[in-house]
Scaffold this motif. Structure first.
Motif, mmCIF file in Angstrom:
data_model
loop_
_atom_site.group_PDB
_atom_site.id
_atom_site.type_symbol
_atom_site.label_atom_id
_atom_site.label_comp_id
_atom_site.label_asym_id
_atom_site.label_seq_id
_atom_site.Cartn_x
_atom_site.Cartn_y
_atom_site.Cartn_z
ATOM 1 N N VAL A 1 55.552 59.390 38.147
ATOM 2 C CA VAL A 1 54.676 59.641 37.006
ATOM 3 C C VAL A 1 54.787 61.124 36.667
ATOM 4 O O VAL A 1 55.085 61.948 37.523
ATOM 5 C CB VAL A 1 53.204 59.271 37.311
ATOM 6 C CG1 VAL A 1 53.069 57.785 37.578
ATOM 7 C CG2 VAL A 1 52.663 60.073 38.496
ATOM 8 N N ASP A 2 54.554 61.460 35.387
ATOM 9 C CA ASP A 2 54.709 62.859 34.972
ATOM 10 C C ASP A 2 53.380 63.525 34.638
ATOM 11 O O ASP A 2 53.359 64.686 34.226
ATOM 12 C CB ASP A 2 55.658 62.958 33.781
ATOM 13 C CG ASP A 2 55.182 62.158 32.571
ATOM 14 O OD1 ASP A 2 54.042 61.642 32.592
ATOM 15 O OD2 ASP A 2 55.963 62.038 31.607
ATOM 16 N N ASN A 3 52.261 62.804 34.818
ATOM 17 C CA ASN A 3 50.949 63.367 34.552
ATOM 18 C C ASN A 3 49.946 62.676 35.474
ATOM 19 O O ASN A 3 49.386 61.637 35.125
ATOM 20 C CB ASN A 3 50.566 63.171 33.083
ATOM 21 C CG ASN A 3 49.253 63.857 32.708
ATOM 22 O OD1 ASN A 3 48.332 63.965 33.508
ATOM 23 N ND2 ASN A 3 49.161 64.313 31.463
ATOM 24 N N VAL A 4 49.771 63.240 36.659
ATOM 25 C CA VAL A 4 48.938 62.604 37.680
ATOM 26 C C VAL A 4 47.514 62.374 37.183
ATOM 27 O O VAL A 4 46.930 61.311 37.402
ATOM 28 C CB VAL A 4 48.919 63.454 38.970
ATOM 29 C CG1 VAL A 4 47.856 62.949 39.936
ATOM 30 C CG2 VAL A 4 50.274 63.427 39.631
ATOM 31 N N ARG A 5 46.941 63.372 36.527
ATOM 32 C CA ARG A 5 45.543 63.257 36.110
ATOM 33 C C ARG A 5 45.318 62.104 35.146
ATOM 34 O O ARG A 5 44.451 61.246 35.363
ATOM 35 C CB ARG A 5 45.075 64.563 35.461
ATOM 36 C CG ARG A 5 43.581 64.607 35.167
ATOM 37 C CD ARG A 5 43.250 65.673 34.133
ATOM 38 N NE ARG A 5 43.767 65.317 32.807
ATOM 39 C CZ ARG A 5 43.792 66.151 31.781
ATOM 40 N NH1 ARG A 5 43.389 67.408 31.930
ATOM 41 N NH2 ARG A 5 44.266 65.761 30.595
ATOM 42 N N ASP A 6 46.105 62.064 34.076
ATOM 43 C CA ASP A 6 45.893 61.031 33.076
ATOM 44 C C ASP A 6 46.268 59.657 33.611
ATOM 45 O O ASP A 6 45.668 58.640 33.222
ATOM 46 C CB ASP A 6 46.677 61.352 31.814
ATOM 47 C CG ASP A 6 46.112 62.557 31.075
ATOM 48 O OD1 ASP A 6 45.070 63.096 31.511
ATOM 49 O OD2 ASP A 6 46.712 62.972 30.060
ATOM 50 N N TYR A 7 47.255 59.605 34.489
ATOM 51 C CA TYR A 7 47.603 58.325 35.123
ATOM 52 C C TYR A 7 46.435 57.808 35.951
ATOM 53 O O TYR A 7 46.072 56.631 35.884
ATOM 54 C CB TYR A 7 48.842 58.509 36.001
ATOM 55 C CG TYR A 7 49.226 57.270 36.781
ATOM 56 C CD1 TYR A 7 49.877 56.219 36.165
ATOM 57 C CD2 TYR A 7 48.928 57.159 38.143
ATOM 58 C CE1 TYR A 7 50.229 55.067 36.874
ATOM 59 C CE2 TYR A 7 49.272 56.028 38.860
ATOM 60 C CZ TYR A 7 49.916 54.976 38.215
ATOM 61 O OH TYR A 7 50.246 53.844 38.918
ATOM 62 N N ALA A 8 45.812 58.681 36.719
ATOM 63 C CA ALA A 8 44.687 58.267 37.570
ATOM 64 C C ALA A 8 43.496 57.802 36.744
ATOM 65 O O ALA A 8 42.853 56.805 37.057
ATOM 66 C CB ALA A 8 44.273 59.418 38.483
ATOM 67 N N PHE A 9 43.197 58.529 35.658
ATOM 68 C CA PHE A 9 42.021 58.186 34.857
ATOM 69 C C PHE A 9 42.241 56.927 34.030
ATOM 70 O O PHE A 9 41.274 56.247 33.691
ATOM 71 C CB PHE A 9 41.667 59.344 33.926
ATOM 72 C CG PHE A 9 41.081 60.535 34.630
ATOM 73 C CD1 PHE A 9 40.586 60.424 35.921
ATOM 74 C CD2 PHE A 9 41.038 61.767 34.011
ATOM 75 C CE1 PHE A 9 40.046 61.523 36.571
ATOM 76 C CE2 PHE A 9 40.496 62.874 34.650
ATOM 77 C CZ PHE A 9 40.008 62.739 35.943
ATOM 78 N N SER A 10 43.488 56.635 33.691
ATOM 79 C CA SER A 10 43.852 55.532 32.796
ATOM 80 C C SER A 10 43.335 55.831 31.393
ATOM 81 O O SER A 10 42.667 56.848 31.160
ATOM 82 C CB SER A 10 43.332 54.187 33.302
ATOM 83 O OG SER A 10 41.947 54.022 33.024
ATOM 84 N N GLY A 11 43.609 54.958 30.458
ATOM 85 C CA GLY A 11 43.163 55.185 29.093
ATOM 86 C C GLY A 11 41.765 54.685 28.820
ATOM 87 O O GLY A 11 41.223 54.893 27.724
ATOM 88 N N ARG A 12 41.150 54.035 29.832
ATOM 89 C CA ARG A 12 39.825 53.451 29.625
ATOM 90 C C ARG A 12 38.972 53.576 30.893
ATOM 91 O O ARG A 12 38.599 52.578 31.520
ATOM 92 C CB ARG A 12 39.965 51.977 29.217
ATOM 93 C CG ARG A 12 38.721 51.369 28.604
ATOM 94 C CD ARG A 12 39.019 50.007 27.992
ATOM 95 N NE ARG A 12 37.826 49.324 27.536
ATOM 96 C CZ ARG A 12 37.200 49.592 26.398
ATOM 97 N NH1 ARG A 12 37.664 50.558 25.618
ATOM 98 N NH2 ARG A 12 36.129 48.909 26.029
#
Length: 404
Positions: free
Chosen positions: A185-196
């Motif tokens: 993954v190239d963005n750990v934070r946004d991957y962890a939070f998900s889009g919802r």
């Protein structure tokens, strides 16, 4: 439906997950909770009959020995937490329909990786809004990272925060993902939070301003607590006027003897009795006078309505419990999201925000005097009736409805 709940952190992270797990079971789900192996977490889960899957190292020794704000040893601790997710949580999630996760960013990112590998629905939940990207506020400071000086656009700061987070945790999580057969993954934070992501906070205490992030605010997840108060505490409450509760939960608190002395002297200066919670700081009474009582872990939902005010550190759970009880608060924030909750208490007129993390008898007495004013009590009582009590029900139904 089978749901695995996973968290790693102190009581503030654990209790919301406990509340949602119990309510989900009541609505028909089969539930288990991955949580630190600390005895107090195991005991709480045993009390409500929820299966406990221990994961990671005990959290209490970690919290009480790490210097607040220090990044020393962070990489090693994060790597160990990630490994625990890929091992213990992955095994526990086999055959589940959903994985609901709270906790530090590296924990959440690895938990989502587990869900991705197993094809399990993933829900990231936060019990505070501070860490969720929003152009309406600045991001929190990450351990060991400098704060940009001067005026900077909030969105630019959040973009920088994502870069910093990936620099801190990206290499390790991608190494672990590779061993799991997953692409990087190239963005750990946004991957962890998900889009919802879900936000488990009360909309009155913590209103979320809409953003591009599809946040679902459910209301706070407070577990129903039916535990009776200890007999000694009940006798103390019955023997005099409502006392002031003083407790700092899972906070280690530097110089606990001085903190305890400042608190007791401040309460006495206001002509009140005190109930002092030992907490993880191991607070103790300063003398043997009968106007103070030391307690351990107790049912705050039963205790707070019988107090004159609550002095605490400003966790989401304690703030919400005190607000629901209609009792004035004095918040002495130590870090993380606690300054946010202190500000909300002050903005809503529910009490006072202490200036700084180290109270003195004088500073705490002044804050307590403001909180004990009749108008503050009236405001706290009025707001109590607006605090939602159905947060766990809303979230549990979202889970079950998604499963059809």
């Amino acid at each position: 439906m089978r749901v695995l709940f996973s968290t790693y952190g102190s009581r503030g992270s654990f209790e919301p997950i406990l509340g949602l797990a119990v309510r989900s079971r009541e609505l028909g789900a089969e539930v288990r909770v991955c949580a630190p192996p600390d005895e107090e977490f195991a005991q709480r889960l045993a009390e409500v009959g929820v299966a406990h899957v221990p994961t990671g190292a005990p959290v209490r020794p970690l919290v009480t020995t790490v210097t607040p704000g220090s990044a020393a040893g962070l990489a090693q601790r994060a790597a160990a937490l990630m490994t625990a997710q890929f091992e213990t949580v992955a095994a526990a999630a086999e055959g589940c329909d959903a994985l609901v996760v709270t906790g530090p960013l590296p924990v959440a990112a690895c938990a989502r990786s587990v869900a991705e590998k197993l094809g399990v629905r993933y829900v990231h939940a936060s019990h505070q809004p501070v860490s969720l990207p929003s152009p309406h506020r600045r991001p929190p400071v990450r351990r060991g990272q400098p704060v940009p000086e001067g005026p900077v656009d909030n969105q630019a700061l959040w973009d920088e925060d994502a870069r910093i987070a990936h620099t801190m945790f990206g290499e390790e999580i991608n190494r672990q993902r590779a061993s799991f057969g997953l692409p990087p993954v190239d963005n750990v934070r946004d991957y962890a939070f998900s889009g919802r992501p879900w936000l488990a906070t009360d909309p009155v205490l913590s209103p979320w301003q809409p953003t591009d992030l599809g946040v679902v605010q459910t209301g706070a997840w407070l577990p129903a607590d039916e535990r009776p108060l200890p007999a000694e505490l009940t006798e103390f409450l019955d023997a005099g006027t409502p006392p002031v509760y003083v407790g700092f939960g899972s906070m280690p608190m530097g110089a606990p003897k001085e903190v305890a002395r400042a608190a007791v002297e401040a309460v006495r200066a206001q002509g009140r009795r005190a109930v002092v919670s030992r907490g993880w700081a191991e607070l103790a009474l300063i003398d043997d006078q009968d106007d103070c009582l030391l307690v351990g872990e107790v049912n705050q939902q039963a205790l707070f309505p019988r107090t004159a005010a609550v002095v605490h550190h400003g966790s989401a759970g304690t703030t919400t419990t005190a607000a629901r009880a209609g009792v004035p608060q004095v918040v002495v924030p130590q870090g993380a999201d606690q300054p946010y909750w202190a500000g909300r208490v002050a903005d809503l007129g529910l009490g006072a925000e202490h200036d700084g993390p180290v109270p003195t008898a004088e500073s705490l007495s002044a804050a307590l005097g403001a909180a004990l004013a009749p108008e503050t009590r009236a405001r706290a009582s009025a707001v109590a009736g607006t605090i939602r009590t159905d947060g766990t029900t809303v979230a549990a139904r979202l889970l079950l409805d998604a499963a059809g």
